[in-house]
Scaffold this active site. Sequence first.
Site, PDB file in Angstrom:
ATOM      1  N   HIS A   1       0.854  -0.855  -0.319  1.00 41.12           N
ATOM      2  CA  HIS A   1      -0.297  -0.439  -0.379  1.00 41.12           C
ATOM      3  C   HIS A   1       1.465   1.468  -0.145  1.00 41.12           C
ATOM      4  O   HIS A   1       1.414   1.818   1.091  1.00 41.12           O
ATOM      5  CB  HIS A   1      -0.927   0.000   1.080  1.00 41.12           C
TER       6      HIS A   1
ATOM      7  N   HIS B   1       1.434   5.067  -2.075  1.00 45.88           N
ATOM      8  CA  HIS B   1       1.357   6.263  -2.880  1.00 45.88           C
ATOM      9  C   HIS B   1       2.144   7.125  -3.391  1.00 45.88           C
ATOM     10  O   HIS B   1       3.339   7.233  -2.649  1.00 45.88           O
ATOM     11  CB  HIS B   1      -0.159   7.490  -1.587  1.00 45.88           C
TER      12      HIS B   1
ATOM     13  N   LYS C   1      -9.750   0.012  -5.577  1.00 46.12           N
ATOM     14  CA  LYS C   1      -9.339   0.243  -4.099  1.00 46.12           C
ATOM     15  C   LYS C   1     -10.870   0.640  -3.201  1.00 46.12           C
ATOM     16  O   LYS C   1     -11.213   2.083  -4.741  1.00 46.12           O
ATOM     17  CB  LYS C   1      -8.032   1.028  -4.076  1.00 46.12           C
TER      18      LYS C   1
ATOM     19  N   HIS D   1     -10.512   1.075   2.615  1.00 46.51           N
ATOM     20  CA  HIS D   1     -10.537   1.696   2.676  1.00 46.51           C
ATOM     21  C   HIS D   1     -11.731   1.578   4.300  1.00 46.51           C
ATOM     22  O   HIS D   1     -12.916   2.471   4.549  1.00 46.51           O
ATOM     23  CB  HIS D   1     -10.039   3.465   2.899  1.00 46.51           C
TER      24      HIS D   1
ATOM     25  N   HIS E   1      -4.672  -0.273   6.207  1.00 46.59           N
ATOM     26  CA  HIS E   1      -4.534   0.105   6.537  1.00 46.59           C
ATOM     27  C   HIS E   1      -5.081   0.441   8.361  1.00 46.59           C
ATOM     28  O   HIS E   1      -5.759   1.248   9.052  1.00 46.59           O
ATOM     29  CB  HIS E   1      -4.663   1.813   6.820  1.00 46.59           C
TER      30      HIS E   1
ATOM     31  N   ASP F   1       0.992   2.840   3.264  1.00 48.30           N
ATOM     32  CA  ASP F   1       0.224   3.611   3.049  1.00 48.30           C
ATOM     33  C   ASP F   1       1.142   5.032   3.503  1.00 48.30           C
ATOM     34  O   ASP F   1       0.859   5.938   3.433  1.00 48.30           O
ATOM     35  CB  ASP F   1      -0.550   4.311   4.704  1.00 48.30           C
TER      36      ASP F   1
END
Length: 358
Positions: A16, A18, A99, A136, A176, A246
């Site tokens: 995970h 970004h 996602k 999420h 997360h 994350d």
Amino acid sequence: MSAPTEVLVESPADFHVHLRQGELSEIVTPHVRKGGFDLAYVMPNLKPPITKTEQAVAYRERLKAIDNGVDYLMTLYLSPDLTPEEVRKAKQSGIVGVKSYPRGVTTNSEGGIESYEVYYPVFEEMQKCDLVLNLHGEIPSDAASNTCVLNAENAFLPHLKKLHEAFPKLRIVLEHATTRAAVDMVKSLGDTVACTITAHHLAMTVDDWAGQSWHYCKPVAKYPSDRQALQEVVRQGHPRFFLGSDSAPHLAHTKSVATPTQPCAAGVYTSPILLPFLAHILESFGALDRLQGFVSDHGRAFYRQPAGANARRIILGRVKGIRVEDTWPLGGDCVVPFWAGKEIGWEISDAKPLALMS
């Protein structure tokens, strides 16, 4: 027994991360390898979000042009644009997951979902095609239901259970996790449900982000008892709990400044220090021997991603203390990593391709 001076980790994988877009992506994408990782499961919440297969494939090519030494696993953003036909197309193009962001709960989630039932045909096709659903796990804050950032994750968990019961063969990852309730829920469900845990949630509680914008992320870190539950499940070596960092970079001016009408950006940036920091934090709660499983074996097994051509064997060496860099410059701004200015007790001392070790 004396403490080890070296730790060997094979084919670390971050499930995970970004990697942003534009100039920011140019800076942060090489930090995946700098932090010790050779696989990145890439989030789709760009502007505009990655909702189509062609977008995901093009994004993957842009990332490879920046650093071709990482295996990029791509995802789509769950939205009304996603159809069963698009799911089949995504599978054929090597897209790995979808996602789901509840509307408005985190960065670039304005187009997030409000109800899952409308997506049941999509989930049915994902189950058939064996794409992963990444959740999420929060619901939007709502005063009427007494929901806020501290209990939004727990309020989401019945939705996770309902989705698993409706699609028992669909691989689902609760992303997360931050609470004991989330850990207990994932444990109670079947083998097709897994959970990622971040490095920073293993380190922080609510006191670390209250009043400290650099530690503010979504979901927020919770109570000491919740952090203890995360640490316990890592220490147990549970195979359905693994790393998803994350890691979420933001320009410093968006992290350091809030206004009366605009909060600071939500996100903690760990990529440049990730593997050494994980050794540091796992050792702090007696789980250093679980590092290999947590950062590689468990996630690769769940995602069915064996070590690829880019996989490396990393040797971490113990050090007296290395100070984490304060900033990574970007034009007239910068990116500030987690743990900036503090010390960690491990560094990457060697890294060799696994293919050369056989």
